[in-house]
Design an enzyme around this catalytic site. Sequence first.
Site, PDB file in Angstrom:
ATOM      1  CB  ALA A   1     -41.561  15.626 -17.817  1.00 25.32           C
TER       2      ALA A   1
ATOM      3  N   GLY B   1     -33.365  16.744 -21.415  1.00 25.62           N
ATOM      4  CA  GLY B   1     -33.454  17.371 -20.101  1.00 25.62           C
ATOM      5  C   GLY B   1     -34.887  17.631 -19.684  1.00 25.62           C
ATOM      6  CG  ASP B   2     -37.385  20.464 -21.761  1.00 27.88           C
ATOM      7  OD1 ASP B   2     -37.111  21.177 -20.777  1.00 27.88           O
ATOM      8  OD2 ASP B   2     -37.352  20.888 -22.929  1.00 27.88           O
ATOM      9  CB  SER B   3     -38.007  13.862 -21.782  1.00 33.20           C
ATOM     10  OG  SER B   3     -38.520  14.442 -22.969  1.00 33.20           O
TER      11      SER B   3
END
Length: 393
Positions: free
Chosen positions: A170, A165-167
């Site tokens: 980003a 999710g973070d990647s």
Amino acid sequence: MASGALQGLRLVEMGQLIAGPFCGQLMADHGAEVIKIEAPGVGDPMREWGRNKPVWWPVVARNKKSITLNLRDPRGQEIVRKLVAKSDFLLENFRAGTMEKWNLGYDQLSATNPGLIMIRVTGFGQTGPYAPRAGYGSIGEAMGGIRNLAGDPSTPPSRVGLSIGDSLAATFACLGALMALQHRNRTGQGQVVDSAIYEAVLAMMESTIPEYTEAGFTRERTGAILPKVAPSNVYSTKDGEILIAANQDSVWKRMAEAMGRPELGSDARYATHHARGENQVELDAMIDAWTRTWSSGDLLAHLETHGVPGGKIYKASDMLEDPHFKAREAIIKVKHPAFQNLWMQNVFPKLSETPGEVAWAGPELGQHNEEIYGDILGMSRPQMTSLHDEGVI
């Protein structure tokens, strides 16, 4: 400086962990000058992450410059304003409202730099009732729908083993920043890029929304398969598992030839995508019984001669030994003072005329203070010493 298509552009990176910094990594990979701001004496927690050794930081901070700055101090905030006035992008992943609390909102910063592109990565976005909430990647993955689909139906929702999710957030932030850059090239006007983790995950959810609204169907966990898409599964061999993807009609005919049973290619039970989907369980069982008679290497070579996609399920050790990875330099050695030569993934995607590069691994805390504060902002050495002694830089 690293080479690449973004050379000549400057990005100031604020925030920590993965959701924002991976966006900075992508841009630094392709030549942008990325100046990462870290708290004096503390730094990004990623400096300590890794199994037994802190190996995350050299990757996520590669090609970046590190300066220390206390963002809670009004003097630190003033330094940010001066640095952003000389920059193209500002990247941050604090909770929504934090930058405004520090008088570093877009309205304040764009007043002196109308072309500024402000990249904001949060759990829930800058607007809406959930905007002020703390939002980690795991929550965004759950809310965006991917957690409900990950894993086996016999177990609770799982995760994919990465901070996906973070990647994703980003990566969408980087995409948005480059879109905004194109707009600025036409008009001279900057803007805000608002990337929310849950929306980045939602964007990957294929047809799950219209499947529900139009057909009343809620997609659930299905383990290693996609229901009604066959054959595309993990199959056993004498020495481990491989994945075969022969779900297209023409490829299935080649698969049947590879199995020594060409008649299956035109068998009414398997000849079409729909038919194979209806008979998925028995088809997978039949293929698995066949693959178990082969070693994985011989089977993959056999499938290749018939034009059937197949492959091992790789771990890091497999990637490091694979000749294709080596030929494309997908994994490279980077010089690092603590690890000598540190293996890491290369820069992607590959551009023919302006390829990016990994020029250096993640920097030491505050390694570039003198360069940024002295050369770019024109501070004298006594000024820098005083601000350091007072805990500002």
